[in-house]
Design an enzyme around this catalytic site. Structure first.
Site, PDB file in Angstrom:
ATOM      1  N   TYR A  54       0.827  -1.204   0.000  1.00 28.72           N
ATOM      2  CA  TYR A  54       0.000   0.000   0.000  1.00 28.72           C
ATOM      3  C   TYR A  54       0.865   1.259   0.000  1.00 28.72           C
ATOM      4  O   TYR A  54       1.864   1.352   0.709  1.00 28.72           O
ATOM      5  CB  TYR A  54      -0.925   0.026   1.219  1.00 28.72           C
ATOM      6  CG  TYR A  54      -2.059  -0.973   1.178  1.00 28.72           C
ATOM      7  CD1 TYR A  54      -2.381  -1.671   0.015  1.00 28.72           C
ATOM      8  CD2 TYR A  54      -2.830  -1.212   2.309  1.00 28.72           C
ATOM      9  CE1 TYR A  54      -3.425  -2.581  -0.012  1.00 28.72           C
ATOM     10  CE2 TYR A  54      -3.883  -2.124   2.291  1.00 28.72           C
ATOM     11  CZ  TYR A  54      -4.168  -2.810   1.129  1.00 28.72           C
ATOM     12  OH  TYR A  54      -5.209  -3.708   1.118  1.00 28.72           O
ATOM     13  N   LYS A  98       5.925  -6.296 -12.275  1.00 28.89           N
ATOM     14  CA  LYS A  98       5.071  -6.617 -11.130  1.00 28.89           C
ATOM     15  C   LYS A  98       4.762  -8.111 -11.139  1.00 28.89           C
ATOM     16  O   LYS A  98       4.385  -8.670 -12.168  1.00 28.89           O
ATOM     17  CB  LYS A  98       3.773  -5.813 -11.202  1.00 28.89           C
ATOM     18  CG  LYS A  98       2.896  -5.941  -9.963  1.00 28.89           C
ATOM     19  CD  LYS A  98       1.658  -5.054 -10.091  1.00 28.89           C
ATOM     20  CE  LYS A  98       0.797  -5.115  -8.838  1.00 28.89           C
ATOM     21  NZ  LYS A  98      -0.421  -4.267  -8.978  1.00 28.89           N
TER      22      LYS A  98
END
EC number: 1.1.1.432
Length: 297
Positions: A54, A98
């Protein structure tokens, strides 16, 4: 605020505060974070939901700043965090693409970084953030069991797993997976019919619901019929439409635990009123019908 036991070692508040947007606040100072946590506590919301990724790997440190500024605050809350997603940012800026990593090495390094960033010696609940196509369930399961044995993690679970992913990992563990955090709201209703909730009910696992307000889209004006019904029901019971939308999830027998992802303190306060809402079967289906856009068969 009601509480819910996910295991004999872990209780959460019935509604959880999600911190995935905490870095979007104009003010991320320790004092502001402390004030936000105390506002949650005033409503009985004691559980804070985090993830290492986050805020580009910054959100946990923001929470840690608030906890450091207020000694004793950590003992009043439960911390949920997640690992397993590697994005080219922050401490993983060298990553080329990613990807997911559920190896023991990555899990252990991630937990140590989370503990350091949040300034705590344990997390109450660790979740594997997403199912990994390359997961070695035996390796991942042993790593999670070892973390529980070490005391660095009180309990473990998963997020965004389908039943077969959940079953595979559970088969390789001695500790019980205590939750699956999945997307559920009036704008994301697939889990009610695709077997996800049925499986968790069969296993006596209480799910957590991320984006229970559809990431705020529910209030965008694009869902007028649903909002009109929420507002009408709320007016009848003396609560905000937000509380009714949360109560719709709480009504389900799977014992869903909503995770509020808002930075709006007033929305946090009004959401807590969901526990005062009485929702009968026909009201639940009225909202469900509006959500799916047709009558049930």
């Amino acid at each position: 605020m009601q509480r819910i036991a996910l295991s004999d070692k872990l209780e959460l508040s019935r509604i959880v505060y999600g911190m995935w947007r905490i870095g979007d606040d104009a003010d991320t100072s320790p004092a502001h974070v402390q004030a936000k946590i105390e506002a949650c506590l005033a409503q009985g919301i004691t559980t804070m939901d985090q993830a290492d990724i986050y805020g580009g790997y910054t959100a946990e440190a923001i929470l840690g700043g608030g906890l450091k500024a207020a000694p004793g605050l950590r003992d009043k809350i439960e911390i949920v965090t997640k690992c397993g997603i590697v994005a080219p940012a922050g401490r993983h800026s060298s990553a080329r693409v990613k990807h997911y990593d559920t190896t023991a090495g990555h899990i252990n390094v991630s937990v140590e970084a989370s503990l350091r960033d949040m300034g705590t010696d344990h997390v109450d609940l660790l979740l594997i953030h997403r199912p990994d196509p390359l997961i070695d369930a035996e390796e991942t399961g042993k790593a999670l069991d070892a973390l529980v044995a070490s005391g660095k993690v009180k309990a473990v679970g998963v997020s965004n797993f389908r039943p077969w992913d959940f079953s595979l990992l559970q088969s390789a563990m001695s500790n019980r997976l205590v939750t699956n955090q999945i997307e559920m709201s009036l704008l994301a209703t697939d889990t009610f019919t695709n077997g996800d909730l049925a499986y968790l009910q069969e296993k006596r696992v209480s799910p957590m619901a991320w984006s229970p307000l559809g990431g705020g889209s529910l209030f965008s004006g694009a869902y007028g019929g649903t909002m009109a019904a929420l507002q009408r029901i709320g007016k009848e019971q003396g609560v905000d439409a937000t509380a009714v939308a949360i109560a719709w999830l709480l009504r389900h027998p799977a014992k869903i635990v909503p995770v509020l992802g808002t930075n709006n303190l007033e929305r946090i306060r009004t959401a807590a009123d969901a526990l005062r809402v009485t929702m009968d079967r026909q009201t639940w289906f009225e909202l469900y019908t509006l959500a799916i856009g047709k009558e049930v068969a």
